[in-house]
Design an enzyme around this catalytic site. Structure first.
Site, PDB file in Angstrom:
ATOM      1  N   HIS A 209      27.199 -25.422 -29.832  1.00  7.61           N
ATOM      2  CA  HIS A 209      26.960 -24.221 -30.593  1.00  7.61           C
ATOM      3  C   HIS A 209      25.366 -23.699 -30.605  1.00  7.61           C
ATOM      4  CE1 HIS A 209      30.924 -25.190 -33.208  1.00  7.61           C
ATOM      5  NE2 HIS A 209      31.110 -24.716 -32.133  1.00  7.61           N
ATOM      6  N   GLU A 450      43.771 -13.007   3.169  1.00  2.00           N
ATOM      7  CA  GLU A 450      43.082 -12.582   4.138  1.00  2.00           C
ATOM      8  C   GLU A 450      43.872 -12.304   5.506  1.00  2.00           C
ATOM      9  OE1 GLU A 450      38.997 -14.994   4.306  1.00  2.00           O
ATOM     10  OE2 GLU A 450      40.309 -16.257   3.934  1.00  2.00           O
ATOM     11  N   ASP A 474      38.689  -9.753   6.653  1.00  2.00           N
ATOM     12  CA  ASP A 474      39.512 -10.426   7.651  1.00  2.00           C
ATOM     13  C   ASP A 474      40.878  -9.951   7.405  1.00  2.00           C
ATOM     14  OD1 ASP A 474      38.162 -12.408   8.842  1.00  2.00           O
ATOM     15  OD2 ASP A 474      38.171 -13.785   7.316  1.00  2.00           O
ATOM     16  N   CYS A 521      36.524  -9.495  -3.131  1.00  2.00           N
ATOM     17  CA  CYS A 521      35.523 -10.114  -3.084  1.00  2.00           C
ATOM     18  C   CYS A 521      34.752  -9.171  -1.521  1.00  2.00           C
ATOM     19  CB  CYS A 521      35.317 -11.334  -2.809  1.00  2.00           C
ATOM     20  SG  CYS A 521      36.191 -12.237  -1.401  1.00  2.00           S
TER      21      CYS A 521
END
Length: 603
Positions: A209, A450, A474, A521
């Site tokens: 915490h 891909e 890709d 990505c």
């Protein structure tokens, strides 16, 4: 902490030698990002209290009265601290309320009273009962539950201080770096209110915490610096690097200047971007997108944090192989993955399993392939070298103890590959469990989409894994039969080709059908011309280079999701690339975005 009256009991001062004044470097765990330079303010740990100190029957009523007064005073302190965070997030308020709930627990109080009534001092009763409660959490197999044992220790410390009428003069710490064995949540709140600039503790975890509060308050913090109280002395000049988890005491001039320059760069960056880093990536009609960062090196984590990334969407683990020119050992991998995960905590980190082939690495390859892109690479190589995959899985699992790590499998073309890899992962889990080693038993596993084959079986893959990430370079290469590194077909290689866009659309539909998220990505995710389109295709997450996160966020916040969806549907019906380009150019001009083309990084 050992306190006398209203002042801190510092470590005894001695005459400093030249060695004492020389630069010292300490390493800990990055708990809250940021860099500051300031003087040390030392809090010494409590002295040990015996749990077996007896009192006479005549003293018992007074001991019970001392307990009631101390508990009442501490409750008032906690309520006072709670009032200081009333305008903060509900998460912070909930943490502070937890302390009050522990203190007011009737079972806890009754047990302490029972100890006193059986002939023990109130201090011994408090220590005995809290130690019993603490052991319940300390012996847990879950690392997060073990952190709760530290929270109980903190309440115990505060209650003992209240019994002794001890308190900290927080105002004395204004502008200083707090150095302590550990800090309670109320300490963090009060020190923050007093104006401290950083925190260093010897113990504590990034899930505690206190660490959560430090991050919420934007106070740089480094924890787990075990030798801190032995090395750091009062008023020592300290550099606290909350990005790297490094403490530098008595810094040399050149190091000091280097960090002053870093601080200036961070401040300049913040001023230039204003509050954008803290704002969500949200369209005008409130569609939220997760903006993640791609990471190759540890330094990239710091840059992603400065730019307000929602997490790390892609760690290219093969960059470690490229750096070492060999397959790293389990220990080297573990240290690297753990460092990234801890620096990014509590935000998620996606680490892709080694995506290598004979074009990047030759050890263990049967021969030099004529066409590595279509050969033994990605998951194919890993499954042919199960020893390498097992070592990586063991390292990843060990680094997952704080539960913010995800594993991603590269270049999937069949469901069998996923099942085989998951069997190996389960074997590694059993091995670690048998040894009593911490890891996240529910660590999420995702796949890179891909290949056209992966798109065509996306339904089956979505049932088997926890998330998708589309590798657009890709996917484009394999869909268009155009080598992405061949200049002779560079005019054919185009991610905006209608075929590629439809493959992305199919992938998103399959993912959402089975309730998993899908991201992209690589820098295509940050391509100026692609933003409207990707939002309209209902992509959940975009992972890009840290340096373009804010520019991408700025674009997203100027868009309307409903308009993006209409644009995407319109483009999906385009059979020709030229039509796609015209529609995207119109969208760019509408929002006054730059039409500059950004090249993808290798996915």
């Amino acid at each position: 902490m050992v306190l006398k009256g209203a002042s801190i009991n510092y470590k005894p001062s001695t005459k400093l030698t030249e060695e004492d004044l020389s630069q010292v470097v300490l390493k800990g765990v990055s708990s809250s990002a940021g860099i500051v330079i300031g003087r040390a303010f030392i809090l010494m740990p409590d002295s040990i209290i015996s749990p077996n100190t007896a009192v006479t029957p005549d003293e018992i009523p007074n001991e019970l009265l001392r307990l009631e007064k101390a508990a009442f005073n501490l409750e008032q302190q906690l309520k006072d601290s709670l009032s200081k965070v009333k305008n903060e997030s509900s998460n912070i308020i909930a943490i502070m309320e937890t302390n009050l709930l522990i203190l007011s627990d009737p079972i806890l109080k009754d047990n302490i009273r029972g100890f006193i009534e059986s002939g023990y001092s109130v201090e011994s009763a408090v220590v005995s009962e809290f130690e019993k409660q603490r052991n319940f959490f300390r012996l847990s197999k879950d690392s997060l539950l073990r952190e709760r044992a530290i929270e109980l220790d903190h309440i115990k410390q505060k209650l003992l201080a209240a019994l002794r009428n001890e308190h900290i003069n927080f105002e004395e710490a204004k502008g200083a770096v707090i150095v302590a064995q550990s800090l309670t949540t109320t300490d963090v709140v009060n020190f923050k209110d007093a104006g401290i600039i950083a925190i260093i503790t010897e113990i504590g975890g990034i899930t505690s915490h206190s660490s959560i509060l430090a991050r919420s308050f934007d106070i740089p913090a480094v924890i787990g610096v075990r030798e801190a109280l032995d090395v750091i002395i009062p008023d020592m000049e300290l550099i606290v690097d909350g990005f790297a988890g490094i403490i530098i005491g008595n810094p040399r001039k050149e190091i000091l200047n280097l960090y002053l320059k870093k601080i200036d760069e961070i401040e300049t960056h913040k001023k230039r971007l204003g509050s954008l880093a803290r704002l969500p990536a949200e369209t005008l009609d409130h569609k939220k997108i997760q903006l993640m960062a791609n990471v190759n090196f540890l330094e990239d984590v710091r840059i992603s944090q400065i730019n307000g990334a929602d997490g790390i969407g892609l760690v290219r683990s093969e960059s470690l192989i490229m750096e070492l020119s060999s397959i790293p050992t389990e220990e080297i991998q573990y240290t690297w993955y753990k460092e990234i995960a801890e620096r990014a905590y509590p935000k998620p980190v996606v680490i892709r399993a080694f995506d290598i082939g004979s074009d990047k690495y030759s050890e263990g390859m049967p021969f030099q392939e004529d066409n590595p892109a279509l050969g033994l690479r990605g998951i194919r190589f890993l499954l042919s070298r199960k020893d390498i995959l097992e070592t990586q899985f063991l390292a990843l699992l060990r680094a997952s103890a704080n539960k913010n790590l995800k594993i991603m499998l590269p270049m999937i073309s069949s469901l069998h590959e996923v099942e085989f890899a998951c069997e190996i992962l389960e074997k590694c889990k059993k091995s670690l469990h048998a040894k009593g080693i911490d890891f996240d038993p529910e660590i999420p596993v995702g796949v890179m989409i891909e290949t056209p084959a992966a798109v065509m079986i996306a339904d089956g893959l979505a049932e088997a894994v926890d998330f998708f990430s589309i590798g657009t370079n890709d996917l484009t290469q394999y869909a268009l039969a155009a080598d992405r590194n061949n200049e002779l077909v560079s005019d054919i290689f185009d991610t905006f080709h209608p075929a590629v866009l439809r493959l992305i659309h199919i992938t998103v539909q399959a993912a959402h059908k089975y309730g998993i998220k899908v991201g992209i990505c690589g820098e295509f995710a940050g391509h100026t011309a692609a933003t409207d389109l990707l939002l309209g295709l209902d992509i959940d997450e975009l992972s890009v280079a840290p340096s373009i996160i804010l520019e991408l966020k700025d674009r997203i916040r100027k868009l309307n999701f409903s308009e993006c969806r209409f644009l995407a549907q319109d483009i999906l019906n385009c059979p020709r690339y030229e039509q796609v380009r015209i529609k995207l150019d119109n969208a760019i001009n509408k929002h006054n975005f730059s039409s500059e083309t950004l090249k993808d990084n290798n996915n």
